[in-house]
Scaffold this active site. Structure first.
Site, PDB file in Angstrom:
ATOM      1  N   CYS A 116       0.811  -1.230   0.000  1.00 56.87           N
ATOM      2  CA  CYS A 116       0.000   0.000   0.000  1.00 56.87           C
ATOM      3  C   CYS A 116       0.839   1.273   0.000  1.00 56.87           C
ATOM      4  O   CYS A 116       0.303   2.364  -0.197  1.00 56.87           O
ATOM      5  CB  CYS A 116      -0.945   0.010   1.190  1.00 56.87           C
ATOM      6  SG  CYS A 116      -2.169  -1.299   1.099  1.00 56.87           S
ATOM      7  N   HIS A 256      -3.214   7.363   2.569  1.00 59.53           N
ATOM      8  CA  HIS A 256      -3.635   6.051   2.047  1.00 59.53           C
ATOM      9  C   HIS A 256      -4.923   5.671   2.777  1.00 59.53           C
ATOM     10  O   HIS A 256      -5.047   5.877   3.986  1.00 59.53           O
ATOM     11  CB  HIS A 256      -2.539   5.018   2.315  1.00 59.53           C
ATOM     12  CG  HIS A 256      -3.002   3.618   2.084  1.00 59.53           C
ATOM     13  ND1 HIS A 256      -3.544   3.217   0.876  1.00 59.53           N
ATOM     14  CD2 HIS A 256      -3.040   2.528   2.900  1.00 59.53           C
ATOM     15  CE1 HIS A 256      -3.875   1.941   0.961  1.00 59.53           C
ATOM     16  NE2 HIS A 256      -3.588   1.498   2.174  1.00 59.53           N
ATOM     17  N   ASN A 286     -10.224   0.173   0.362  1.00 55.66           N
ATOM     18  CA  ASN A 286      -8.768   0.219   0.228  1.00 55.66           C
ATOM     19  C   ASN A 286      -8.385  -0.356  -1.136  1.00 55.66           C
ATOM     20  O   ASN A 286      -8.455  -1.566  -1.341  1.00 55.66           O
ATOM     21  CB  ASN A 286      -8.133  -0.596   1.360  1.00 55.66           C
ATOM     22  CG  ASN A 286      -6.613  -0.587   1.314  1.00 55.66           C
ATOM     23  OD1 ASN A 286      -6.015  -0.110   0.340  1.00 55.66           O
ATOM     24  ND2 ASN A 286      -5.988  -1.126   2.345  1.00 55.66           N
TER      25      ASN A 286
HETATM   26  O1  UT7 Z   1      -3.615  -1.096   3.780  1.00 51.87           O
HETATM   27  C1  UT7 Z   1      -2.778  -2.125   4.211  1.00 51.87           C
HETATM   28  C2  UT7 Z   1      -2.706  -2.207   5.662  1.00 51.87           C
HETATM   29  N1  UT7 Z   1      -3.931  -2.754   6.225  1.00 51.87           N
HETATM   30  C3  UT7 Z   1      -4.549  -2.099   7.187  1.00 51.87           C
HETATM   31  O2  UT7 Z   1      -4.170  -1.017   7.541  1.00 51.87           O
HETATM   32  C4  UT7 Z   1      -5.710  -2.792   7.851  1.00 51.87           C
HETATM   33  C5  UT7 Z   1      -5.597  -2.620   9.333  1.00 51.87           C
HETATM   34  N2  UT7 Z   1      -6.610  -3.346  10.086  1.00 51.87           N
HETATM   35  C6  UT7 Z   1      -7.913  -2.954  10.129  1.00 51.87           C
HETATM   36  O3  UT7 Z   1      -8.313  -2.028   9.455  1.00 51.87           O
HETATM   37  C7  UT7 Z   1      -8.813  -3.637  11.114  1.00 51.87           C
HETATM   38  O4  UT7 Z   1      -8.047  -4.415  11.986  1.00 51.87           O
HETATM   39  C8  UT7 Z   1      -9.914  -4.519  10.474  1.00 51.87           C
HETATM   40  C9  UT7 Z   1     -10.923  -3.647   9.759  1.00 51.87           C
HETATM   41  C10 UT7 Z   1      -9.291  -5.530   9.522  1.00 51.87           C
HETATM   42  C11 UT7 Z   1     -10.649  -5.287  11.568  1.00 51.87           C
HETATM   43  O5  UT7 Z   1     -11.187  -4.366  12.513  1.00 51.87           O
HETATM   44  P1  UT7 Z   1     -10.906  -4.526  14.069  1.00 51.87           P
HETATM   45  O6  UT7 Z   1     -11.619  -3.432  14.718  1.00 51.87           O
HETATM   46  O7  UT7 Z   1      -9.429  -4.616  14.277  1.00 51.87           O
HETATM   47  O8  UT7 Z   1     -11.612  -5.877  14.378  1.00 51.87           O
HETATM   48  P2  UT7 Z   1     -11.029  -7.146  15.165  1.00 51.87           P
HETATM   49  O9  UT7 Z   1     -10.183  -7.950  14.260  1.00 51.87           O
HETATM   50  O10 UT7 Z   1     -10.462  -6.693  16.467  1.00 51.87           O
HETATM   51  O11 UT7 Z   1     -12.346  -7.926  15.455  1.00 51.87           O
HETATM   52  C12 UT7 Z   1     -13.349  -7.437  16.377  1.00 51.87           C
HETATM   53  C13 UT7 Z   1     -14.545  -8.339  16.306  1.00 51.87           C
HETATM   54  C14 UT7 Z   1     -14.194  -9.822  16.352  1.00 51.87           C
HETATM   55  O12 UT7 Z   1     -15.235 -10.486  17.042  1.00 51.87           O
HETATM   56  P3  UT7 Z   1     -15.066 -10.911  18.575  1.00 51.87           P
HETATM   57  O13 UT7 Z   1     -13.860 -11.809  18.613  1.00 51.87           O
HETATM   58  O14 UT7 Z   1     -14.855  -9.642  19.326  1.00 51.87           O
HETATM   59  O15 UT7 Z   1     -16.361 -11.587  18.874  1.00 51.87           O
HETATM   60  C15 UT7 Z   1     -14.206 -10.242  14.918  1.00 51.87           C
HETATM   61  O16 UT7 Z   1     -14.467 -11.599  14.738  1.00 51.87           O
HETATM   62  O17 UT7 Z   1     -15.200  -8.149  15.036  1.00 51.87           O
HETATM   63  C16 UT7 Z   1     -15.332  -9.385  14.377  1.00 51.87           C
HETATM   64  N3  UT7 Z   1     -15.251  -9.148  12.953  1.00 51.87           N
HETATM   65  C17 UT7 Z   1     -16.338  -8.834  12.208  1.00 51.87           C
HETATM   66  N4  UT7 Z   1     -17.623  -8.696  12.522  1.00 51.87           N
HETATM   67  C18 UT7 Z   1     -18.485  -8.366  11.530  1.00 51.87           C
HETATM   68  C19 UT7 Z   1     -14.153  -9.151  12.150  1.00 51.87           C
HETATM   69  N5  UT7 Z   1     -14.505  -8.851  10.890  1.00 51.87           N
HETATM   70  C20 UT7 Z   1     -15.853  -8.653  10.897  1.00 51.87           C
HETATM   71  C21 UT7 Z   1     -16.788  -8.313   9.916  1.00 51.87           C
HETATM   72  N6  UT7 Z   1     -18.083  -8.170  10.272  1.00 51.87           N
HETATM   73  N7  UT7 Z   1     -16.452  -8.105   8.629  1.00 51.87           N
END
Ligand code: UT7
Length: 333
Positions: A116, A256, A286
């Protein structure tokens, strides 16, 4: 007369028509519009549909549009650099396909892969060629067909990414405009958190790699998020400080677009309010190397000659960095 620098003198983009909405994703994986919007800021993303359609299907129209709007003859282009993680093929470079299709018979070309951060790495590289004094017209392309490497059964990654491409023309400037400063970083240890397991020379494609879904983006979202939010904010603040810029001096942050929460944290650290932040993640998600040209193109009509822009990115690798650009032209009438 000021020192010789590369300055952006035009920008153009191409986005596919198909809109993949949060509602449609609800049909594919266990997710919902509210979660996606609140955790990422994304409502929809564009997807390039069709058989045998690679990222150059977006890059070529973006470059042709750029040539037309800047009145540049393809044979006058010296160099084309393409930033992408989803080239049409492993080789040759997509840059070569683009130069051929756009009639750039005198240009040499190559791809850059810095995930990215590719577009800011490529802009910096283009600037170096221009500073050498040997190259006058350099095109930098940022384009990705992320849908070709996204697993639409993985709810954590499929909601984030989209397809798009854009291109800028860089030309020499000696009046104090253009790329004033850059800070680029790489930390290869970040590989463990964000990568594509198969398809390279280490794990060539096989039935086994396909069955194990190893040709898709593997991302540990939270680990990447923590790094991204810290590093993008840090480097954006650092480039302001070392160039003596206050928030008042900055016309726009061009970030970005990975996650709205990362962008908000960066803007906050820089002391910028929302009106100075280019944000279109809600409509495109993204698009990896496409995000920065998409922003520059959308805001082009508001940019004035002399505006100070901070462009920053974070991506797989890990790679990250920030640029200080002094915008080189007023909106075209
Ligand atoms: O551009 C290249 C670099 N990439 C990035 O910068 C991406 C960086 N990461 C992110 O943007 C975020 O970490 C994500 C958007 C990928 C995920 O968001 P998050 O707030 O970090 O979520 P998490 O992984 O901490 O998950 C929180 C909860 C989990 O459930 P529990 O364990 O709390 O019950 C996940 O299973 O959200 C759940 N979850 C979802 N729920 C509904 C994860 N993905 C989803 C989803 N819909 N799509």
């Amino acid at each position: 007369m000021s020192e010789l620098r590369g300055a952006i003198t035009g920008v153009h983009t191409s986005v596919p028509d198909y809109r993949l909405t949060n509602r449609e994703l609800e049909e594919l994986v266990d997710t919902n519009d509210e979660w996606i919007l609140s955790r990422t800021g994304i409502s929809e993303r564009r997807i390039l549909k069709g058989v045998d359609q690679g990222m150059t299907r977006m890059a070529v129209p973006a470059v042709n549009g750029l040539l037309e709007k800047t009145g540049t003859r393809p044979e006058d282009v010296d160099l084309l650099i393409c930033a992408t993680v989803t080239p049409d093929m492993q080789f040759p470079a997509s840059a070569n396909i683009i130069t051929d299709e756009c009639g750039m018979v005198n240009a040499f070309s190559f791809d850059i892969n810095a995930a990215c951060s590719g577009f800011i790495y490529a802009l910096t590289t283009a600037d170096m060629y221009i500073r050498s004094g040997r190259y006058r017209k350099v095109i930098v392309v940022g384009a990705d067909k992320m849908s070709s490497i996204i697993d639409y059964t993985d709810r954590q990654t499929c909601v984030i990414f989209g397809d798009a491409g854009g291109a800028v023309l860089m030309e020499p400037d000696t009046e104090g405009y253009g790329l004033i400063d850059h800070i680029l970083h790489t930390d290869g240890a970040g590989m463990q958190h964000l990568h594509q397991k198969a398809g390279g020379s280490m794990r060539p494609a096989s039935h086994e790699t396909v069955d194990a879904r190893e040709h898709y983006v593997y991302q540990e979202g939270q680990a990447v998020f923590k790094f991204a939010v810290t590093k993008m904010a840090e480097v954006s603040e650092e480039i302001m400080k070392r160039n003596g810029l206050t928030a008042d001096d900055v016309a726009f942050l061009v970030p970005h677009q990975a996650n709205k929460r990362i962008i908000d944290a960066t803007a906050h650290r820089m002391g910028l309010d929302d009106s100075k932040v280019m944000l279109n993640i809600q409509r495109y998600g993204n698009t990896t190397n496409g995000t920065i040209p998409l922003c520059l193109h959308e805001w082009e009509h508001l940019l004035k000659k002399g505006d100070n822009l901070i462009v920053s990115a974070f991506g797989g690798g890990f790679t990250w960095g920030a640029l200080y650009l002094k915008w080189a032209y007023d909106p075209k009438k």
